[in-house]
Write a protein that holds these residues in place. Sequence first.
Motif, PDB file in Angstrom:
ATOM      1  N   LEU A  23      -4.792 -11.864  -1.059  1.00  0.00           N
ATOM      2  CA  LEU A  23      -4.247 -12.280  -0.447  1.00  0.00           C
ATOM      3  C   LEU A  23      -3.061 -11.114  -1.106  1.00  0.00           C
ATOM      4  O   LEU A  23      -1.833 -10.631   0.056  1.00  0.00           O
ATOM      5  N   VAL A  24      -2.813 -11.317  -2.764  1.00  0.00           N
ATOM      6  CA  VAL A  24      -1.687 -10.114  -3.355  1.00  0.00           C
ATOM      7  C   VAL A  24      -1.715  -8.737  -2.298  1.00  0.00           C
ATOM      8  O   VAL A  24      -1.014  -8.290  -2.091  1.00  0.00           O
ATOM      9  N   PHE A  25      -3.068  -8.333  -2.653  1.00  0.00           N
ATOM     10  CA  PHE A  25      -3.179  -6.812  -2.049  1.00  0.00           C
ATOM     11  C   PHE A  25      -2.843  -7.565  -0.834  1.00  0.00           C
ATOM     12  O   PHE A  25      -2.146  -5.553  -0.076  1.00  0.00           O
ATOM     13  N   ARG A  26      -2.704  -8.133   0.311  1.00  0.00           N
ATOM     14  CA  ARG A  26      -2.477  -7.886   1.649  1.00  0.00           C
ATOM     15  C   ARG A  26      -1.276  -7.476   1.741  1.00  0.00           C
ATOM     16  O   ARG A  26      -0.208  -6.699   2.467  1.00  0.00           O
ATOM     17  N   GLY A  27      -0.270  -8.280   0.676  1.00  0.00           N
ATOM     18  CA  GLY A  27       1.042  -8.491   0.801  1.00  0.00           C
ATOM     19  C   GLY A  27       1.611  -7.080   0.271  1.00  0.00           C
ATOM     20  O   GLY A  27       2.540  -6.646   1.448  1.00  0.00           O
ATOM     21  N   VAL A  28       1.104  -6.116  -0.337  1.00  0.00           N
ATOM     22  CA  VAL A  28       1.263  -4.932  -0.471  1.00  0.00           C
ATOM     23  C   VAL A  28       1.283  -4.520   0.418  1.00  0.00           C
ATOM     24  O   VAL A  28       2.118  -3.221   0.365  1.00  0.00           O
ATOM     25  N   ALA A  29       0.253  -4.626   0.945  1.00  0.00           N
ATOM     26  CA  ALA A  29      -0.469  -3.417   2.343  1.00  0.00           C
ATOM     27  C   ALA A  29       0.940  -3.860   3.535  1.00  0.00           C
ATOM     28  O   ALA A  29       1.392  -2.691   3.705  1.00  0.00           O
ATOM     29  N   ILE A  63      -6.793  -5.386   6.278  1.00  0.00           N
ATOM     30  CA  ILE A  63      -8.254  -5.263   7.452  1.00  0.00           C
ATOM     31  C   ILE A  63      -8.444  -6.358   6.289  1.00  0.00           C
ATOM     32  O   ILE A  63      -9.218  -7.136   6.390  1.00  0.00           O
ATOM     33  N   GLY A  64      -9.241  -5.110   5.406  1.00  0.00           N
ATOM     34  CA  GLY A  64      -9.652  -5.718   4.374  1.00  0.00           C
ATOM     35  C   GLY A  64      -9.393  -7.018   3.086  1.00  0.00           C
ATOM     36  O   GLY A  64     -10.296  -7.836   3.395  1.00  0.00           O
ATOM     37  N   GLY A  65      -7.887  -6.632   3.267  1.00  0.00           N
ATOM     38  CA  GLY A  65      -7.631  -8.664   2.218  1.00  0.00           C
ATOM     39  C   GLY A  65      -7.900  -9.407   3.646  1.00  0.00           C
ATOM     40  O   GLY A  65      -7.603 -10.839   3.253  1.00  0.00           O
ATOM     41  N   SER A  66      -7.364  -9.697   4.576  1.00  0.00           N
ATOM     42  CA  SER A  66      -7.438 -10.528   5.627  1.00  0.00           C
ATOM     43  C   SER A  66      -8.632 -10.772   5.606  1.00  0.00           C
ATOM     44  O   SER A  66      -8.789 -12.169   5.736  1.00  0.00           O
ATOM     45  N   GLY A 107      -4.758  -9.596  11.432  1.00  0.00           N
ATOM     46  CA  GLY A 107      -5.570  -8.640  10.236  1.00  0.00           C
ATOM     47  C   GLY A 107      -6.863  -7.702  10.806  1.00  0.00           C
ATOM     48  O   GLY A 107      -6.831  -6.717  10.643  1.00  0.00           O
ATOM     49  N   LEU A 108      -7.578  -8.810  10.745  1.00  0.00           N
ATOM     50  CA  LEU A 108      -8.781  -8.170  11.201  1.00  0.00           C
ATOM     51  C   LEU A 108      -9.285  -7.855  12.304  1.00  0.00           C
ATOM     52  O   LEU A 108      -9.967  -6.496  12.171  1.00  0.00           O
ATOM     53  N   LEU A 109      -8.402  -7.648  13.077  1.00  0.00           N
ATOM     54  CA  LEU A 109      -8.212  -7.150  15.443  1.00  0.00           C
ATOM     55  C   LEU A 109      -7.842  -6.267  14.701  1.00  0.00           C
ATOM     56  O   LEU A 109      -8.267  -5.935  15.622  1.00  0.00           O
ATOM     57  N   LEU A 110      -6.708  -6.038  13.964  1.00  0.00           N
ATOM     58  CA  LEU A 110      -5.895  -4.801  13.669  1.00  0.00           C
ATOM     59  C   LEU A 110      -7.574  -3.115  13.220  1.00  0.00           C
ATOM     60  O   LEU A 110      -7.171  -2.276  13.827  1.00  0.00           O
ATOM     61  N   SER A 170      -0.401   8.120   4.348  1.00  0.00           N
ATOM     62  CA  SER A 170      -1.750   7.540   3.492  1.00  0.00           C
ATOM     63  C   SER A 170      -1.447   6.150   4.428  1.00  0.00           C
ATOM     64  O   SER A 170      -1.912   5.027   4.015  1.00  0.00           O
ATOM     65  N   LYS A 171      -0.368   6.012   5.686  1.00  0.00           N
ATOM     66  CA  LYS A 171      -0.381   4.415   6.431  1.00  0.00           C
ATOM     67  C   LYS A 171      -2.062   3.931   6.586  1.00  0.00           C
ATOM     68  O   LYS A 171      -1.997   2.837   6.429  1.00  0.00           O
ATOM     69  N   SER A 172      -2.812   5.206   7.336  1.00  0.00           N
ATOM     70  CA  SER A 172      -3.734   4.283   7.886  1.00  0.00           C
ATOM     71  C   SER A 172      -4.411   3.805   6.764  1.00  0.00           C
ATOM     72  O   SER A 172      -5.445   3.045   6.666  1.00  0.00           O
ATOM     73  N   PHE A 173      -4.590   4.040   5.472  1.00  0.00           N
ATOM     74  CA  PHE A 173      -5.404   3.560   3.936  1.00  0.00           C
ATOM     75  C   PHE A 173      -4.302   2.102   4.052  1.00  0.00           C
ATOM     76  O   PHE A 173      -5.409   0.999   3.683  1.00  0.00           O
ATOM     77  N   TRP A 174      -3.773   2.174   4.276  1.00  0.00           N
ATOM     78  CA  TRP A 174      -2.837   0.641   3.765  1.00  0.00           C
ATOM     79  C   TRP A 174      -3.090  -0.683   4.865  1.00  0.00           C
ATOM     80  O   TRP A 174      -3.310  -1.704   4.876  1.00  0.00           O
TER      81      TRP A 174
END
Length: 334
Positions: A94-100, A119-122, A31-34, A110-114
């Motif tokens: 973690l919840v926000f990451r799962g939604v993403a 990235i942010g959630g990770s 997620g970070l490396l994205l 809006s794909k880049s937003f997710w």
Amino acid sequence: MAIDLPLIWAAIVGLAVAMYVILDGFDLGIGLLLGFTDQAAERDQMVNAIVPFWDGNETWLVLGGGALWVAFPRAYAVIMPAFYVPVIAMLLALVFRGVAFEFRNLAGASKSFWDYALIGGSVVAALCQGAILGGLIQGVKMADGVYAGGAFDWATPFTALCAFGVLSGYALLGAAWLVLKTEGAIAARARRQAKNLLLIVLAFMAIVSLWTPLAFERIAERWFAMPNILFLWPVPFATALAAFIGWRALDRGSELTPFLAAIALFLLGYLGLVISVFPYLVPRELTIWQAASPPATQVFMLVGTLALLPIILGYVVFVYWIFRGKVRADDSYH
């Protein structure tokens, strides 16, 4: 011979934490490396490298937290208020990451937003986990059996160091996973990133290894008092050896060995932590025996846990076997 139930439960909690850190660690790291590529096709391929695994990986977090609550309620009642802020931030991330994960596959413009949400959630989840680890090592304030500190007592330079150390370690696991699971430009970049991250992780491990005995006398006594030092010196030696093997494997183009070496570094760091704090769950305040629930509770829950553990482990083996092999650009698991 009597069965020491708190020791059994400590082993279960320890297993759950180790499995979570290794398995969810690499997908948090990816997620970070994205954030290091802006190519939509590359991000899709990187996400596809973890999509079949990420939700199952988080099962171990649930098991570890549930086991701590059931088997060591006094420790749970101290740890939760002491780290309420980072725990809640981690869970929300973690919840926000799962939604993403789910929404990015359905999104259009809006794909880049997710992607950035992923990235942010990770990053937030990894930093919070490192801060909690650092806070536990430095200890928490207790009075009359309850937490006696403030909401931000955990926020110190030492916990910040641990937070970024865990973040870099997860990124190393993620890069090593990409070396194993992808090919072409992504794998080549991940190999370069893994070498840089290996040096960064070693630097963090060295600083923490020097900081802890200098700042915490109890840890210095555990590691450097005689005869302990005679038995414990293989741990830093094995850590250096694992790093050397990982570096050579990256240089030689190996795919599996770098990931195994990264896992070994985490396990050795985890072993060092256990050596430093055992038998305390809350250092210098509560041992595993002082924090334990009544034996009847532990036995009742142990029956169900021992029945479920093989199922969980079997599921992990099955999923990783089914989705073995390389993830290519045209693959999709949605």
